[in-house]
Design a protein around this motif. Structure first.
Motif, PDB file in Angstrom:
ATOM      1  N   GLU A 210      -9.956   0.632   0.272  1.00 28.25           N
ATOM      2  CA  GLU A 210      -9.371   1.764   0.659  1.00 28.25           C
ATOM      3  C   GLU A 210     -10.435   2.427   1.361  1.00 28.25           C
ATOM      4  N   ILE A 211     -10.066   2.925   2.729  1.00 25.48           N
ATOM      5  CA  ILE A 211     -10.893   3.839   3.457  1.00 25.48           C
ATOM      6  C   ILE A 211     -10.484   5.343   3.553  1.00 25.48           C
ATOM      7  N   ASP A 212     -11.258   6.037   3.351  1.00 18.32           N
ATOM      8  CA  ASP A 212     -10.898   7.690   3.346  1.00 18.32           C
ATOM      9  C   ASP A 212     -11.005   7.927   4.768  1.00 18.32           C
TER      10      ASP A 212
ATOM     11  N   ILE B  85       4.090   8.166  22.988  1.00 21.73           N
ATOM     12  CA  ILE B  85       2.822   7.562  22.376  1.00 21.73           C
ATOM     13  C   ILE B  85       2.975   7.868  20.938  1.00 21.73           C
ATOM     14  N   GLY B  86       2.732   6.981  20.150  1.00 25.44           N
ATOM     15  CA  GLY B  86       2.517   7.134  18.504  1.00 25.44           C
ATOM     16  C   GLY B  86       1.429   6.833  18.123  1.00 25.44           C
ATOM     17  N   LEU B  87       1.086   7.321  16.969  1.00 24.04           N
ATOM     18  CA  LEU B  87      -0.236   7.036  16.155  1.00 24.04           C
ATOM     19  C   LEU B  87      -0.055   6.889  14.638  1.00 24.04           C
ATOM     20  N   ARG B  88      -0.286   6.022  13.926  1.00 27.39           N
ATOM     21  CA  ARG B  88       0.042   6.120  12.478  1.00 27.39           C
ATOM     22  C   ARG B  88      -1.100   5.219  11.862  1.00 27.39           C
ATOM     23  N   VAL B  89      -1.495   5.985  10.638  1.00 30.87           N
ATOM     24  CA  VAL B  89      -2.615   5.574   9.809  1.00 30.87           C
ATOM     25  C   VAL B  89      -1.909   4.526   8.903  1.00 30.87           C
TER      26      VAL B  89
ATOM     27  N   GLY C 201      -5.662   3.120   4.588  1.00 31.17           N
ATOM     28  CA  GLY C 201      -6.496   3.542   5.660  1.00 31.17           C
ATOM     29  C   GLY C 201      -7.223   2.460   6.453  1.00 31.17           C
ATOM     30  N   LEU C 202      -7.142   1.261   6.642  1.00 31.28           N
ATOM     31  CA  LEU C 202      -7.745   0.010   7.126  1.00 31.28           C
ATOM     32  C   LEU C 202      -7.595   0.202   8.609  1.00 31.28           C
ATOM     33  N   ALA C 203      -6.557   0.502   9.205  1.00 32.97           N
ATOM     34  CA  ALA C 203      -6.316   0.713  10.397  1.00 32.97           C
ATOM     35  C   ALA C 203      -5.470   1.573  10.998  1.00 32.97           C
ATOM     36  N   ILE C 204      -5.375   1.955  12.331  1.00 25.43           N
ATOM     37  CA  ILE C 204      -4.482   2.809  12.761  1.00 25.43           C
ATOM     38  C   ILE C 204      -3.778   2.082  13.784  1.00 25.43           C
ATOM     39  N   GLN C 205      -2.357   2.118  13.768  1.00 22.78           N
ATOM     40  CA  GLN C 205      -1.666   1.812  14.467  1.00 22.78           C
ATOM     41  C   GLN C 205      -1.294   2.499  15.791  1.00 22.78           C
ATOM     42  N   THR C 206      -1.150   2.225  17.071  1.00 23.08           N
ATOM     43  CA  THR C 206      -0.904   2.886  18.188  1.00 23.08           C
ATOM     44  C   THR C 206       0.135   2.146  18.961  1.00 23.08           C
ATOM     45  N   TRP C 207       1.167   2.990  19.792  1.00 22.20           N
ATOM     46  CA  TRP C 207       1.998   2.351  20.606  1.00 22.20           C
ATOM     47  C   TRP C 207       2.358   3.122  21.789  1.00 22.20           C
ATOM     48  N   ILE C 208       2.541   2.536  22.601  1.00 23.85           N
ATOM     49  CA  ILE C 208       3.488   3.431  23.859  1.00 23.85           C
ATOM     50  C   ILE C 208       4.609   2.884  24.271  1.00 23.85           C
TER      51      ILE C 208
ATOM     52  N   THR D 175      -9.279  -1.035  14.110  1.00 26.61           N
ATOM     53  CA  THR D 175      -9.673  -1.020  12.683  1.00 26.61           C
ATOM     54  C   THR D 175     -10.549   0.030  12.379  1.00 26.61           C
ATOM     55  N   THR D 176     -10.639   0.474  11.193  1.00 26.00           N
ATOM     56  CA  THR D 176     -11.239   1.748  10.722  1.00 26.00           C
ATOM     57  C   THR D 176     -12.616   1.320  10.005  1.00 26.00           C
TER      58      THR D 176
END
Length: 175
Positions: free
Chosen positions: A29-31, A68-72, A76-83, A122-123
């Protein structure tokens, strides 16, 4: 008939199986800092929306109804982005046939109305999360509106046992 049959199943309920063994360690888990603090600031006409969970999600709107959307992602291992492209393509001008063909080719090359393009950050290995997220949005998501990416290049298949490796290797130079 009340005698138990030797082939009957026992009358006890089976034990429930655990999903993970008892000796397994905790999940990674990543903070990640709250997303509303690291979300990029986009130039107008993009406008940042308020979301119900600003620490985990961010959304942007454009007057042409692009989004545009961003979601953790969990842990917390990745941030998904989309347009997502807006519902309308730019109109084809009343001009010469060559100019109309160019305009049609430009419309065909862009992300089509209602279609979505995703990218993931990837975080785990990120040094500066805010800068990398801003770069991802500006250099991979926003260009997808006008020039649809064809996809991710696939890696070369691994060499078979006993056959030479055909993948190009960079040679290290020693000084």
């Amino acid at each position: 008939m009340t005698e138990p049959d030797t082939f009957d199943r026992p009358g006890t309920t089976p034990m429930t199986r655990r999903r993970r063994p008892a000796f397994a360690g905790p999940h990674d888990e990543i903070d990640v800092p709250p997303l509303d603090q690291i979300a990029p600031t986009l130039d107008p006409p993009w406008r940042k929306e308020d979301t119900e969970t600003p620490d985990r999600t961010a959304a942007y709107d454009h007057p042409d109804r692009h989004r545009i959307g961003l979601r953790v992602q969990p842990r917390g291992l990745a941030i998904q982005t989309w347009i997502t492209a807006g519902p309308d393509l730019p109109p084809i001008p009343d001009a010469t046939p060559e100019e109309q063909a160019e305009a049609q080719a430009a419309n065909d090359a862009r992300l089509q109305p209602g279609r979505t393009w995703h990218a993931v950050l990837t975080t785990r290995r990120s040094k500066d999360l805010a800068a990398e997220l801003g770069t991802l949005v500006r250099e991979r998501l926003l260009p997808a509106l006008t020039n649809k990416p064809r996809g991710i290049p696939t890696p070369a298949p691994p060499a078979r046992i006993g056959q030479p490796d055909t993948t190009p290797q960079k040679e290290a130079t020693q000084k």
